[in-house]
Design an enzyme around this catalytic site. Structure first.
Site, mmCIF file in Angstrom:
data_model
loop_
_atom_site.group_PDB
_atom_site.id
_atom_site.type_symbol
_atom_site.label_atom_id
_atom_site.label_comp_id
_atom_site.label_asym_id
_atom_site.label_seq_id
_atom_site.Cartn_x
_atom_site.Cartn_y
_atom_site.Cartn_z
ATOM 1 N N TYR A 37 0.765 8.636 -29.678
ATOM 2 C CA TYR A 37 1.662 7.284 -30.191
ATOM 3 C C TYR A 37 0.479 6.750 -29.667
ATOM 4 O O TYR A 37 0.493 5.522 -30.112
ATOM 5 C CB TYR A 37 3.541 6.920 -29.963
ATOM 6 C CG TYR A 37 3.392 5.534 -29.678
ATOM 7 C CD1 TYR A 37 4.335 5.092 -31.474
ATOM 8 C CD2 TYR A 37 3.127 4.601 -28.779
ATOM 9 C CE1 TYR A 37 4.073 3.979 -31.402
ATOM 10 C CE2 TYR A 37 4.126 3.387 -28.916
ATOM 11 C CZ TYR A 37 4.670 2.979 -30.797
ATOM 12 O OH TYR A 37 4.882 1.812 -30.698
ATOM 13 N N SER A 83 -5.164 2.537 2.707
ATOM 14 C CA SER A 83 -4.748 1.801 3.169
ATOM 15 C C SER A 83 -4.984 1.251 4.282
ATOM 16 O O SER A 83 -6.141 1.525 4.562
ATOM 17 C CB SER A 83 -3.241 2.256 3.098
ATOM 18 O OG SER A 83 -2.614 3.291 4.236
ATOM 19 N N GLU A 120 -12.126 -11.509 6.906
ATOM 20 C CA GLU A 120 -10.992 -12.152 5.121
ATOM 21 C C GLU A 120 -9.933 -11.951 5.436
ATOM 22 O O GLU A 120 -9.045 -11.767 6.045
ATOM 23 C CB GLU A 120 -12.340 -11.599 4.549
ATOM 24 C CG GLU A 120 -11.932 -9.453 4.255
ATOM 25 C CD GLU A 120 -12.721 -9.541 3.202
ATOM 26 O OE1 GLU A 120 -13.993 -8.920 4.009
ATOM 27 O OE2 GLU A 120 -12.433 -8.743 2.447
ATOM 28 N N LYS A 122 -6.421 -11.242 3.711
ATOM 29 C CA LYS A 122 -5.352 -9.650 3.058
ATOM 30 C C LYS A 122 -4.539 -10.342 1.902
ATOM 31 O O LYS A 122 -3.977 -10.986 2.330
ATOM 32 C CB LYS A 122 -5.253 -9.066 4.205
ATOM 33 C CG LYS A 122 -4.493 -7.975 3.676
ATOM 34 C CD LYS A 122 -4.152 -7.095 4.812
ATOM 35 C CE LYS A 122 -3.518 -5.464 3.945
ATOM 36 N NZ LYS A 122 -2.454 -6.041 2.889
ATOM 37 N N ASP A 124 -2.279 -10.908 -0.897
ATOM 38 C CA ASP A 124 -1.203 -10.047 -1.472
ATOM 39 C C ASP A 124 -0.893 -9.456 -2.884
ATOM 40 O O ASP A 124 -0.788 -10.111 -3.622
ATOM 41 C CB ASP A 124 -0.169 -10.690 -0.622
ATOM 42 C CG ASP A 124 1.388 -9.941 -0.692
ATOM 43 O OD1 ASP A 124 0.910 -8.277 -1.115
ATOM 44 O OD2 ASP A 124 1.896 -10.163 -0.505
ATOM 45 N N ARG A 143 -4.258 2.116 -7.323
ATOM 46 C CA ARG A 143 -4.489 2.662 -6.059
ATOM 47 C C ARG A 143 -3.784 4.438 -6.430
ATOM 48 O O ARG A 143 -3.571 5.364 -6.139
ATOM 49 C CB ARG A 143 -3.916 2.086 -4.601
ATOM 50 C CG ARG A 143 -4.076 2.993 -3.972
ATOM 51 C CD ARG A 143 -3.893 1.754 -2.516
ATOM 52 N NE ARG A 143 -3.859 2.850 -1.840
ATOM 53 C CZ ARG A 143 -3.261 3.491 -0.851
ATOM 54 N NH1 ARG A 143 -1.814 3.438 -1.011
ATOM 55 N NH2 ARG A 143 -3.229 4.049 0.558
ATOM 56 N N TYR A 231 -13.925 -6.386 -1.992
ATOM 57 C CA TYR A 231 -14.082 -6.051 -1.306
ATOM 58 C C TYR A 231 -14.634 -4.779 -0.604
ATOM 59 O O TYR A 231 -14.526 -4.530 0.754
ATOM 60 C CB TYR A 231 -12.821 -6.260 0.355
ATOM 61 C CG TYR A 231 -11.704 -5.771 -0.872
ATOM 62 C CD1 TYR A 231 -11.422 -5.068 -0.554
ATOM 63 C CD2 TYR A 231 -10.858 -6.538 -1.433
ATOM 64 C CE1 TYR A 231 -9.906 -4.160 -0.597
ATOM 65 C CE2 TYR A 231 -9.155 -6.680 -2.341
ATOM 66 C CZ TYR A 231 -9.302 -5.418 -1.370
ATOM 67 O OH TYR A 231 -8.311 -4.615 -2.220
ATOM 68 N N LYS A 295 -13.479 -5.858 9.461
ATOM 69 C CA LYS A 295 -14.362 -4.869 8.769
ATOM 70 C C LYS A 295 -15.127 -4.416 9.819
ATOM 71 O O LYS A 295 -16.039 -5.994 9.985
ATOM 72 C CB LYS A 295 -14.329 -5.056 8.113
ATOM 73 C CG LYS A 295 -13.423 -4.975 6.920
ATOM 74 C CD LYS A 295 -13.767 -4.891 5.175
ATOM 75 C CE LYS A 295 -11.879 -4.970 4.676
ATOM 76 N NZ LYS A 295 -12.104 -5.016 3.154
ATOM 77 N N LYS A 319 -1.588 -9.021 10.556
ATOM 78 C CA LYS A 319 -0.129 -9.232 9.693
ATOM 79 C C LYS A 319 -0.464 -10.304 10.361
ATOM 80 O O LYS A 319 0.193 -10.932 11.358
ATOM 81 C CB LYS A 319 0.646 -8.563 9.397
ATOM 82 C CG LYS A 319 0.073 -7.416 8.420
ATOM 83 C CD LYS A 319 -1.117 -6.506 7.217
ATOM 84 C CE LYS A 319 0.416 -7.171 6.169
ATOM 85 N NZ LYS A 319 1.194 -5.952 6.032
ATOM 86 N N CYS A 413 30.135 12.369 12.900
ATOM 87 C CA CYS A 413 29.596 12.301 11.576
ATOM 88 C C CYS A 413 30.445 11.867 10.786
ATOM 89 O O CYS A 413 31.148 12.086 10.412
ATOM 90 C CB CYS A 413 28.514 13.771 10.559
ATOM 91 S SG CYS A 413 27.938 13.581 9.088
ATOM 92 N N CYS A 416 30.599 14.439 7.032
ATOM 93 C CA CYS A 416 30.984 15.774 7.220
ATOM 94 C C CYS A 416 31.980 15.792 8.431
ATOM 95 O O CYS A 416 33.104 16.894 8.126
ATOM 96 C CB CYS A 416 29.849 16.828 6.953
ATOM 97 S SG CYS A 416 28.992 17.105 8.377
ATOM 98 N N CYS A 431 24.072 14.298 12.879
ATOM 99 C CA CYS A 431 25.130 15.941 12.980
ATOM 100 C C CYS A 431 24.938 17.114 13.394
ATOM 101 O O CYS A 431 23.300 17.198 12.834
ATOM 102 C CB CYS A 431 25.210 15.272 11.540
ATOM 103 S SG CYS A 431 25.876 16.328 10.514
ATOM 104 N N CYS A 437 27.025 19.842 5.206
ATOM 105 C CA CYS A 437 26.552 18.109 5.780
ATOM 106 C C CYS A 437 25.862 17.819 4.455
ATOM 107 O O CYS A 437 24.846 18.309 4.105
ATOM 108 C CB CYS A 437 25.976 17.321 6.959
ATOM 109 S SG CYS A 437 26.475 15.762 6.695
#
Ligand code: IVH
Length: 684
Positions: A37, A83, A120, A122, A124, A143, A231, A295, A319, A413, A416, A431, A437
């Site tokens: 298709y 990353s 530089e 980052k 988003d 990616r 970049y 960098k 960040k 737990c 369980c 647990c 469990c």
């Protein structure tokens, strides 16, 4: 093709596509495969480009109703898309710089040698790799998991910032990487438009950009005004550069957009002022940024610094601080993880934090709740930084209602009912139910099918729970027996023949898996993707891993010593691995897998010409021209294993100044020893 032929072919294709649309969407019974298709549509769109004036008015490119959950074609990145590690403070930056200096001997000895960096914004958005051959655009990929991305060639073509041919000096091959984003203005306009038409509203420009790019119909992407900054690079041939800034000059000459706020800095202070300047400009920019990327400028240093896990040692993302918002905890819930850990989670009155609706926040562990005295009913300050799970910063005590009680952390737990003791030296309760469990089993299942593991498309977190509850998948191997339950699956709520077929196909396509993914998928405590790769590269096959883990259970055995010597595997991980592979429940599981899937031996890459591939090397004494870290890194890049101690398994010992007992032991065992300069010659 002649015009009259084109008109007939366009009409023929559009009628045929419409027929398949109907079969697929209305009748739920496609007549051809998804890829057939897609190829029909591609043929139509290509022809339409050449003869747009002949296209039928209601042709497939105008129909926005075409929605398919067909996956895009996959593209393997020849150079992985990595990353970045994150830092959140100036101290983090100083540590990063110190790390670089410690790694590069010439900088660690001589403080006056300058470490030039670039800073530089980052962006988003989402990263994309564009491939050019002989200066012509040939493909674009997302990616994905860094190794394999999705083919978005057709979608990317409509971006003004993507040149279809390069200007100036044209290399034979070049992959250019950058970030696709949507401007804040375009985002507002798009959402207003979506709202007016009763369509999906996007939470933020990043999501809008991702949703707009991942359209199977590229004509929709074309209406969304996506933009790009560039970049980085992937594969290249027939050209070279000596620094990041020189690469940017090439980028501009070829016709790519480089962020105008990029600047060269020669000290930590300059990097910090670049960060301040970019933060101040942030509100005025017409695109979202979430930090500043630093960098190392020199390329020879970038190469030597290399990578740790999936991030370069030569770059880092600083960040911006997380946004903080007040809300109320309605309840504290206890979640059971795949290794039995009990994690308290705060259920919140949903609030918008930085464009994302948040309704849960992690409370980490019992100690954290006690320290911050967090109670059900409390008003709290929460924050979200990047992709991490939202956290509770503090309780606003003045707003605490009178009737609240200190939280009583369960000692059993909640799923369980087994004892959940606090393990010595650990902050968490676990647990003790193990395989009995259900919560642990479902979490194991979720992890097993997740992206870094078996990556089974269409299985998903919610389905893992449903399949488990319906007794369709009670242990991991049942996934590969699901095809015997086709009829039951088809009858589940929300399922049908088509979706069942897709899921079963996705499972079939995962019957062959690499050893590192398999080890990761098993969900052994402490074994993330990096450690899984480390173990795979050491043991090479599942059989040798299994048998050596059984042998390693004997204290003092050679296998135990070998495991303890793997650089990067500490005593706790070693213990957990031995426990896992000697547990009869797991041995049975692994035996069953033998008949269901193929676990490929670990592929030792680019070692063909390396004289040290597969060898075990020990470094001892002080090295003069390179640091121990750099030596280890280059040895591993060339396919050798680096061990901390000399044994009969050692192939080569590199002797630095003042080498002591290890050199003596190597001598006693008759192991080859070389000097630092011989080592440098060898790896060159
Ligand atoms: S450099 C080898 N520079 O951030 C390192 N990345 O969190 C290549 N990103 O995957 C990345 N702006 O998608 C670099 N100026 C910038 C960036 C940038 C955004 C993205 C990129 C990367 C992610 C890591």
């Amino acid at each position: 093709m002649r015009e009259d032929e084109a008109r007939i072919e366009l009409k023929r294709l559009s009628v045929e596509i419409a027929r398949h649309d109907k079969a697929y969407h209305k009748n739920d019974s496609p007549l051809i495969s998804d890829s057939e298709y897609d190829s029909l549509r591609r043929r139509y769109l290509n022809l339409e480009k050449g003869f747009s004036h002949l296209a039928p008015k209601d042709g497939p490119s105008t129909s926005v109703g075409y929605k398919s959950d067909t996956a895009f074609r996959k593209i393997q990145h020849t150079v992985p898309m990595l990353s970045l590690d994150n830092i959140f403070s100036d101290e983090g930056l100083n540590e990063f710089i110190m790390g670089v200096k410690r790694f590069l001997k010439e900088l660690s000895n001589d403080a006056s040698t300058e470490l030039e960096m670039v800073a530089e914004p980052k962006i988003d958005g989402l990263s994309i790799s564009l491939r050019y051959e002989s200066g012509l655009f040939v493909s674009a990929a997302t990616r994905g998991d860094g190794e394999v991305g999705e083919d978005v060639t057709e979608n990317i073509k409509s971006l003004k910032e993507v040149p279809l041919s390069l200007k100036g000096i044209v290399p034979s091959i070049i992959e250019i990487r950058g970030e696709v984003y949507m401007s804040k203005n375009d985002f507002m306009e798009l959402n207003a438009n979506q709202k007016a038409h009763g369509n999906k509203i996007f939470a933020n420009p990043r999501n809008a950009a991702a949703g707009s790019l991942r359209q199977l119909d590229p004509t929709i992407t074309a209406t969304r005004r996506l933009k790009m900054f560039f970049y980085a690079w992937g594969e290249f041939e027939g050209i070279s550069w000596e620094s990041q800034t020189e690469f940017y000059k090439y980028l501009k000459a070829w016709g790519f957009e480089v962020n105008p706020l990029m600047q060269k800095c020669d000290s930590a202070e300059n990097l910090i002022s670049a960060y301040k300047k970019i933060s101040e400009l942030r509100p005025e920019l017409d695109y979202d940024i979430d930090g500043v990327v630093y960098k190392v400028n020199r390329l020879d240093w970038q190469k030597r610094l290399g990578f740790v896990s999936r991030a370069p040692r030569w770059a880092v993302a600083h960040k911006f601080p997380a946004e903080q918002v007040e809300t109320v905890i309605t309840e504290i819930d206890i979640q059971v993880g795949r290794t039995g850990s009990l994690t308290p989670v705060a259920k919140l009155i949903p609030v918008n934090v930085g464009g994302v609706l948040v309704s849960n926040a992690t409370l980490h562990n019992e100690g954290e709740i006690q320290r911050k005295d967090i109670r059900e009913g409390d008003t709290v300050l929460i924050q979200r930084a990047g992709d991490v799970i939202p956290q509770v910063v503090k309780v606003i005590v003045e707003k605490r209602p009178k009737e609240t009680k200190a939280f009583n952390f369960p000692q059993f737990c909640p799923v369980c009912g087994s004892d959940a003791p606090r393990v010595e030296n650990e902050a968490i309760r676990r647990c003790s139910g193990g395989a009995s469990c259900n919560a642990q089993l479902v979490e194991k299942l979720r992890h097993f099918v997740s992206r870094g593991a078996f990556d089974i498309e269409g299985f998903g977190s919610r389905n893992a729970e449903i399949f488990f509850d319906k007794n369709l998948v009670l242990n991991l191997t049942d996934i590969f027996r699901l095809k015997n339950k086709r009829k039951v699956l088809e009858k589940l709520e929300g399922w049908g023949p088509k979706s069942t077929e897709k899921l079963l196909d996705a499972i079939e396509s995962r019957r062959i898996i690499s050893l590192d993914r398999f080890i990761f998928a098993l969900g052994i405590r402490g074994i993330g993707r990096t450690n899984a790769r480390l173990i795979a590269s050491h043991y090479l096959t599942i059989n040798s891993l299994r048998s050596l883990m059984i042998e390693a259970a004997v204290i003092g055995s050679e296998a135990r010593e070998d495991l303890n010597n793997i650089d990067g595997i500490g005593p706790n991980l070693a213990r957990d691995l031995i426990v896992f592979f000697n547990d009869p429940i797991n041995t049975r599981l692994l035996d069953q897998f033998e008949n269901l899937i193929t676990i490929n031996a670990h592929e030792v890459t680019n070692l063909v010409s390396s004289p040290i591939s597969g060898k075990t090397i020990v470094f001892t004494g002080t090295l003069n021209t390179i640091t121990r870290m750099e030596a280890k890194n280059s040895a591993e890049e060339l396919g050798a294993k680096v061990s901390g101690s000399v044994s009969s398994k050692t192939d080569l010992v590199v002797i630095g100044d003042n080498a002591g007992s290890k050199a003596k032991k190597a001598d006693d065992l008759g192991i080859k020893m070389i000097s630092e300069s011989e080592w440098i010659k060898l790896i060159e």
